[in-house]
Design a protein around this motif. Structure first.
Motif, PDB file in Angstrom:
ATOM      1  N   VAL A 222       0.595  -1.140   0.297  1.00  0.00           N
ATOM      2  CA  VAL A 222       0.150  -0.390  -0.190  1.00  0.00           C
ATOM      3  C   VAL A 222       0.986   1.224  -0.020  1.00  0.00           C
ATOM      4  CG1 VAL A 222      -1.853  -1.306   1.285  1.00  0.00           C
ATOM      5  CG2 VAL A 222      -0.511  -0.224   2.267  1.00  0.00           C
ATOM      6  N   LYS A 223       2.434   0.948  -0.596  1.00  0.00           N
ATOM      7  CA  LYS A 223       2.834   2.344  -0.972  1.00  0.00           C
ATOM      8  C   LYS A 223       2.755   2.699  -1.305  1.00  0.00           C
ATOM      9  CE  LYS A 223       6.992   0.191   2.120  1.00  0.00           C
ATOM     10  NZ  LYS A 223       6.082  -1.256   2.103  1.00  0.00           N
ATOM     11  N   LYS A 224       2.840   4.351  -1.374  1.00  0.00           N
ATOM     12  CA  LYS A 224       2.556   4.922  -2.405  1.00  0.00           C
ATOM     13  C   LYS A 224       3.718   5.614  -3.321  1.00  0.00           C
ATOM     14  CE  LYS A 224      -0.492   9.042  -4.517  1.00  0.00           C
ATOM     15  NZ  LYS A 224      -1.566   9.570  -3.982  1.00  0.00           N
ATOM     16  N   TYR A 225       4.195   5.372  -4.587  1.00  0.00           N
ATOM     17  CA  TYR A 225       5.077   5.826  -4.749  1.00  0.00           C
ATOM     18  C   TYR A 225       5.227   7.996  -5.307  1.00  0.00           C
ATOM     19  CZ  TYR A 225       8.865   7.245  -8.748  1.00  0.00           C
ATOM     20  OH  TYR A 225       9.736   8.166  -9.339  1.00  0.00           O
ATOM     21  N   VAL A 226       6.522   8.324  -5.049  1.00  0.00           N
ATOM     22  CA  VAL A 226       6.723   9.787  -4.837  1.00  0.00           C
ATOM     23  C   VAL A 226       7.093   9.911  -5.949  1.00  0.00           C
ATOM     24  CG1 VAL A 226       6.501  12.095  -3.923  1.00  0.00           C
ATOM     25  CG2 VAL A 226       5.016  10.132  -3.271  1.00  0.00           C
ATOM     26  N   ALA A 227       7.147  10.647  -7.733  1.00  0.00           N
ATOM     27  CA  ALA A 227       8.418  11.310  -8.441  1.00  0.00           C
ATOM     28  C   ALA A 227       8.979  11.467  -7.463  1.00  0.00           C
ATOM     29  CB  ALA A 227       8.067  11.767  -8.938  1.00  0.00           C
ATOM     30  N   PRO A 228      10.723  11.566  -7.771  1.00  0.00           N
ATOM     31  CA  PRO A 228      11.609  12.563  -6.862  1.00  0.00           C
ATOM     32  C   PRO A 228      11.711  13.952  -7.194  1.00  0.00           C
ATOM     33  CG  PRO A 228      13.005  10.382  -7.720  1.00  0.00           C
ATOM     34  CD  PRO A 228      11.030  10.515  -8.436  1.00  0.00           C
ATOM     35  N   GLU A 229      10.547  14.230  -8.296  1.00  0.00           N
ATOM     36  CA  GLU A 229      11.128  15.775  -8.247  1.00  0.00           C
ATOM     37  C   GLU A 229       9.810  16.695  -7.894  1.00  0.00           C
ATOM     38  OE1 GLU A 229       8.211  13.204 -11.803  1.00  0.00           O
ATOM     39  OE2 GLU A 229      11.177  13.536 -10.991  1.00  0.00           O
ATOM     40  N   ARG A 230       8.341  15.571  -7.195  1.00  0.00           N
ATOM     41  CA  ARG A 230       7.324  16.070  -5.799  1.00  0.00           C
ATOM     42  C   ARG A 230       7.555  16.210  -4.569  1.00  0.00           C
ATOM     43  NH1 ARG A 230       1.606  13.203  -7.868  1.00  0.00           N
ATOM     44  NH2 ARG A 230       1.491  13.962 -10.137  1.00  0.00           N
ATOM     45  N   LEU A 231       8.477  14.893  -4.464  1.00  0.00           N
ATOM     46  CA  LEU A 231       9.475  14.784  -2.913  1.00  0.00           C
ATOM     47  C   LEU A 231       9.836  16.087  -3.096  1.00  0.00           C
ATOM     48  CD1 LEU A 231       9.156  13.322  -0.693  1.00  0.00           C
ATOM     49  CD2 LEU A 231      11.142  12.032  -1.520  1.00  0.00           C
ATOM     50  N   LYS A 232      10.758  16.466  -4.187  1.00  0.00           N
ATOM     51  CA  LYS A 232      11.649  17.935  -3.818  1.00  0.00           C
ATOM     52  C   LYS A 232      10.445  18.940  -3.479  1.00  0.00           C
ATOM     53  CE  LYS A 232      15.107  20.023  -5.587  1.00  0.00           C
ATOM     54  NZ  LYS A 232      16.001  20.593  -7.028  1.00  0.00           N
ATOM     55  N   ILE A 233       9.890  18.856  -4.623  1.00  0.00           N
ATOM     56  CA  ILE A 233       9.200  20.553  -4.134  1.00  0.00           C
ATOM     57  C   ILE A 233       8.297  20.134  -2.438  1.00  0.00           C
ATOM     58  CG2 ILE A 233       6.182  21.358  -4.407  1.00  0.00           C
ATOM     59  CD1 ILE A 233       7.576  20.390  -7.916  1.00  0.00           C
ATOM     60  N   TYR A 234       7.395  19.035  -2.484  1.00  0.00           N
ATOM     61  CA  TYR A 234       7.303  18.368  -1.178  1.00  0.00           C
ATOM     62  C   TYR A 234       7.911  19.485   0.026  1.00  0.00           C
ATOM     63  CZ  TYR A 234       3.598  15.851  -3.800  1.00  0.00           C
ATOM     64  OH  TYR A 234       2.921  15.460  -4.349  1.00  0.00           O
ATOM     65  N   THR A 235       9.257  18.680  -0.265  1.00  0.00           N
ATOM     66  CA  THR A 235      10.156  19.510   1.389  1.00  0.00           C
ATOM     67  C   THR A 235      10.397  20.659   1.024  1.00  0.00           C
ATOM     68  OG1 THR A 235      12.174  17.566  -0.179  1.00  0.00           O
ATOM     69  CG2 THR A 235      11.067  16.699   1.673  1.00  0.00           C
ATOM     70  N   THR A 236      10.883  21.274  -0.351  1.00  0.00           N
ATOM     71  CA  THR A 236      11.187  22.270  -0.361  1.00  0.00           C
ATOM     72  C   THR A 236      10.173  24.143  -0.088  1.00  0.00           C
ATOM     73  OG1 THR A 236      11.878  22.207  -2.564  1.00  0.00           O
ATOM     74  CG2 THR A 236      13.239  21.915  -1.265  1.00  0.00           C
ATOM     75  N   GLN A 237       8.966  23.620  -0.637  1.00  0.00           N
ATOM     76  CA  GLN A 237       7.679  24.642  -1.220  1.00  0.00           C
ATOM     77  C   GLN A 237       6.588  24.145  -0.243  1.00  0.00           C
ATOM     78  OE1 GLN A 237       7.771  24.998  -4.981  1.00  0.00           O
ATOM     79  NE2 GLN A 237       9.330  25.012  -5.612  1.00  0.00           N
ATOM     80  N   GLY A 238       6.848  23.012   0.196  1.00  0.00           N
ATOM     81  CA  GLY A 238       5.486  22.299   0.821  1.00  0.00           C
ATOM     82  C   GLY A 238       4.606  21.589  -0.225  1.00  0.00           C
ATOM     83  N   GLY A 239       3.307  22.079  -0.030  1.00  0.00           N
ATOM     84  CA  GLY A 239       2.312  21.196  -1.017  1.00  0.00           C
ATOM     85  C   GLY A 239       0.891  20.127  -0.090  1.00  0.00           C
ATOM     86  N   SER A 240       0.505  19.056  -0.879  1.00  0.00           N
ATOM     87  CA  SER A 240      -0.225  18.167  -0.169  1.00  0.00           C
ATOM     88  C   SER A 240      -0.086  17.257  -0.792  1.00  0.00           C
ATOM     89  CB  SER A 240      -2.048  18.790   0.568  1.00  0.00           C
ATOM     90  OG  SER A 240      -1.157  20.458   0.967  1.00  0.00           O
ATOM     91  N   PRO A 241       0.296  15.999  -0.570  1.00  0.00           N
ATOM     92  CA  PRO A 241       0.719  14.694  -1.319  1.00  0.00           C
ATOM     93  C   PRO A 241      -0.553  14.599  -1.653  1.00  0.00           C
ATOM     94  CG  PRO A 241       2.174  15.193   0.148  1.00  0.00           C
ATOM     95  CD  PRO A 241       1.821  16.124   0.175  1.00  0.00           C
ATOM     96  N   TRP A 242      -1.323  13.796  -0.849  1.00  0.00           N
ATOM     97  CA  TRP A 242      -2.696  13.339  -0.725  1.00  0.00           C
ATOM     98  C   TRP A 242      -3.413  14.156  -1.477  1.00  0.00           C
ATOM     99  CZ3 TRP A 242      -0.485  16.383   3.435  1.00  0.00           C
ATOM    100  CH2 TRP A 242      -1.503  17.061   3.837  1.00  0.00           C
TER     101      TRP A 242
END
Length: 138
Positions: free
Chosen positions: A57-77
């Motif tokens: 049930v793990k969800k793949y998160v593309a590296p470019e998205r992960l970088k955005i979440y960790t530097t700019q924020g966001g709501s992956p869900w």
């Protein structure tokens, strides 16, 4: 975690007789609006879903998205489920006030928040001049 997939798999899991009490507890928590407890139970099912049902049930998160979440924020869900339809360019203080209200279960405001929103149509050149938003050439 892919919450949608987890939820679907837990629905399968609680059909198995040995997980009947878990299913009843989850349903009771949901019905009484205790979403913290419901989510706690849901996420506690991950090892059971993976072992008993053989489902990852793990969800793949593309590296470019992960970088955005960790530097700019966001709501992956919200990704791949909702469309961005606007951008706040004025009134960020209102958002800060909303973010500061007291919340209860599931991080929802204790009292409903009502807003009046107006939309002003303006040419893209004016938006660029006022707010610095650039638009691609047609």
């Amino acid at each position: 975690i892919d919450v949608q997939k987890l939820t679907n798999q837990v629905a399968r899991l609680i059909q198995i007789p040995e997980y009947d009490s878990l299913g009843k507890e989850m349903i009771a928590a949901y019905e009484r609006g205790d979403f913290d407890r419901y989510n706690e139970l849901l996420f506690s099912c991950i090892p059971m879903v993976e072992k008993r049902l053989g489902q990852d049930v793990k969800k793949y998160v593309a590296p470019e998205r992960l970088k955005i979440y960790t530097t700019q924020g966001g709501s992956p869900w919200l990704d791949d489920q909702y469309t961005v339809f606007g951008q706040v360019i004025e009134g960020l203080d209102v958002i800060d006030k909303i973010a500061a209200v007291e919340t209860g279960r599931n991080d929802q405001p204790i009292e409903d928040i009502y807003m009046k929103v107006s939309v002003e149509e303006m040419p893209t050149k004016k938006i660029t001049k006022l707010y610095g938003v650039e638009y691609p050439e047609k």
